[in-house]
Design a protein around this motif. Structure first.
Motif, PDB file in Angstrom:
ATOM      1  N   THR A  56     -22.613  -1.112 -18.554  1.00 30.95           N
ATOM      2  CA  THR A  56     -23.822  -0.312 -18.742  1.00 30.95           C
ATOM      3  C   THR A  56     -24.067   0.580 -17.528  1.00 30.95           C
ATOM      4  OG1 THR A  56     -25.075  -2.226 -17.970  1.00 30.95           O
ATOM      5  CG2 THR A  56     -24.958  -1.874 -20.341  1.00 30.95           C
ATOM      6  N   ARG A  57     -23.647   0.126 -16.355  1.00 30.17           N
ATOM      7  CA  ARG A  57     -23.816   0.971 -15.163  1.00 30.17           C
ATOM      8  C   ARG A  57     -22.977   2.240 -15.282  1.00 30.17           C
ATOM      9  NH1 ARG A  57     -23.252  -1.556  -9.234  1.00 30.17           N
ATOM     10  NH2 ARG A  57     -25.210  -2.474  -9.971  1.00 30.17           N
ATOM     11  N   SER A  58     -21.727   2.091 -15.717  1.00 27.80           N
ATOM     12  CA  SER A  58     -20.873   3.264 -15.902  1.00 27.80           C
ATOM     13  C   SER A  58     -21.454   4.203 -16.942  1.00 27.80           C
ATOM     14  CB  SER A  58     -19.467   2.822 -16.329  1.00 27.80           C
ATOM     15  OG  SER A  58     -18.856   2.039 -15.329  1.00 27.80           O
TER      16      SER A  58
ATOM     17  N   GLN B 205     -24.496   6.099 -15.500  1.00 27.74           N
ATOM     18  CA  GLN B 205     -24.054   7.158 -14.586  1.00 27.74           C
ATOM     19  C   GLN B 205     -23.512   8.353 -15.351  1.00 27.74           C
ATOM     20  OE1 GLN B 205     -21.275   4.969 -12.160  1.00 27.74           O
ATOM     21  NE2 GLN B 205     -22.856   4.275 -10.718  1.00 27.74           N
ATOM     22  N   ALA B 206     -22.747   8.089 -16.419  1.00 32.10           N
ATOM     23  CA  ALA B 206     -22.195   9.184 -17.224  1.00 32.10           C
ATOM     24  C   ALA B 206     -23.292   9.981 -17.901  1.00 32.10           C
ATOM     25  CB  ALA B 206     -21.226   8.623 -18.257  1.00 32.10           C
ATOM     26  N   LEU B 207     -24.304   9.276 -18.422  1.00 26.66           N
ATOM     27  CA  LEU B 207     -25.409   9.971 -19.087  1.00 26.66           C
ATOM     28  C   LEU B 207     -26.207  10.816 -18.095  1.00 26.66           C
ATOM     29  CD1 LEU B 207     -26.669   7.108 -21.427  1.00 26.66           C
ATOM     30  CD2 LEU B 207     -25.465   9.177 -22.126  1.00 26.66           C
ATOM     31  N   GLN B 208     -26.438  10.260 -16.912  1.00 21.59           N
ATOM     32  CA  GLN B 208     -27.191  11.000 -15.903  1.00 21.59           C
ATOM     33  C   GLN B 208     -26.455  12.255 -15.446  1.00 21.59           C
ATOM     34  OE1 GLN B 208     -27.705   7.690 -13.278  1.00 21.59           O
ATOM     35  NE2 GLN B 208     -29.650   7.049 -14.176  1.00 21.59           N
ATOM     36  N   LYS B 209     -25.121  12.217 -15.520  1.00 26.30           N
ATOM     37  CA  LYS B 209     -24.317  13.395 -15.168  1.00 26.30           C
ATOM     38  C   LYS B 209     -24.081  14.304 -16.374  1.00 26.30           C
ATOM     39  CE  LYS B 209     -21.849  10.953 -11.471  1.00 26.30           C
ATOM     40  NZ  LYS B 209     -20.549  10.387 -11.039  1.00 26.30           N
ATOM     41  N   ARG B 210     -24.706  13.923 -17.507  1.00 28.21           N
ATOM     42  CA  ARG B 210     -24.622  14.698 -18.750  1.00 28.21           C
ATOM     43  C   ARG B 210     -23.182  14.836 -19.242  1.00 28.21           C
ATOM     44  NH1 ARG B 210     -29.464  16.577 -20.102  1.00 28.21           N
ATOM     45  NH2 ARG B 210     -28.601  17.948 -21.710  1.00 28.21           N
TER      46      ARG B 210
END
Length: 281
Positions: A47-49, A52-57
């Motif tokens: 879930t951390r990965s 991070q991916a979502l926050q970087k769009r």
């Protein structure tokens, strides 16, 4: 080799591993597609990965298990001694997982009942537990299905998200609802209704929305004997605080689970998700 009714569910049930092992519940993983990589939920992506991916769009999509994966699962379960299988899955309104299971069930070596619970997350997990407990007590396939359907009928799931944008992108909520939330700069409260994620209320601030989430969960629980699950994505402090408040407010609380959702649900809700599932026994 023991003869028994076996329970199968999918990875969006978010049951604790020890609980699945104790009750002999088998899980079929959904897939998260991160860029050009297809990763199994629960084993190949954290879930951390995901957060991070979502926050970087970055591009994140999800995919159902194939009928072949279900067919192999049913074969293995039958070889373990199952005389019948109850296969319980997230809402068919949200995923093609149920349809894939139905296709595989036609060729299974033992009878398989595939159930669209209309639920997701621990709302689905509680249904799987109800079916497993019935099977453990010597119940038939039909009795296990009835127990799961009864649990689903009484269960409510409420969710707070920081933005409706992720749900809009994944097609899980109407574009008009998402745009309305953005235009009014409100914080949305959602619920599972008829197997769909629907906008329930619009609240002006995050703190007021989370307080309202607590109120909805406590009102739904009333004084009945209930199990509650608190879910989050990248919001552990919010989840712990909500769980503590519900412990104080719900007199009939039996079990309370606090967990981070997996990558499939997280991909459609985004970081900041906070959810409460209320399931009467």
């Amino acid at each position: 080799m023991s003869r028994h009714v076996a329970i199968v569910t999918d990875s969006t049930a978010y049951l604790p591993p020890r609980t699945m092992e104790r009750h002999g519940i088998t899980t079929v993983p959904l897939t998260v597609v991160l860029g050009d990589r297809a990763l199994e939920e629960g084993t190949e992506i954290s879930t951390r990965s995901l957060a991070q991916a979502l926050q970087k769009r970055r591009s994140v999509t999800t995919s159902r298990p194939s009928p072949q994966v279900f067919a192999e699962t049913y074969r293995r379960v039958a070889e373990s001694g199952a005389t019948g299988i109850v296969s319980l899955h997230l809402s068919a309104e949200l995923s093609g997982t149920h349809d894939a299971a139905v296709l595989a069930a036609r060729e299974a070596p033992v009878p398989v009942r595939v159930v669209d619970t209309g639920m997701v997350a621990m709302a689905l997990g509680f249904c799987a537990l109800a079916a497993a407990e019935t099977a453990e007590a010597g119940g038939t396939v039909d009795e296990a299905v009835t127990a799961a359907e009864k649990r689903a009928a009484g269960t409510a799931a409420y969710f707070y998200v920081d933005t409706l944008d992720y749900l809009r992108r994944g097609g899980r909520i109407g574009a008009a609802q998402a745009l309305l939330g953005s235009a009014l700069a409100v914080k949305p409260l959602l619920q599972l209704d008829g197997g769909r994620i629907e906008l329930l209320e619009k609240v002006r601030t995050a703190s007021k929305a989370i307080a309202r989430l607590e109120e909805l969960a406590a009102e739904r629980a009333g004084s009945a004997e209930v199990d509650i699950a608190v879910h989050h994505l990248a919001a552990p402090d919010r989840a712990a605080a909500l769980a503590d408040r519900l412990r104080e407010r719900v007199p009939g609380l039996a079990d309370l689970h606090v967990s981070e959702v997996g990558a499939v649900i997280g991909a459609h809700t985004g970081p900041g998700l906070l959810g409460a599932v209320v399931s009467p026994r």
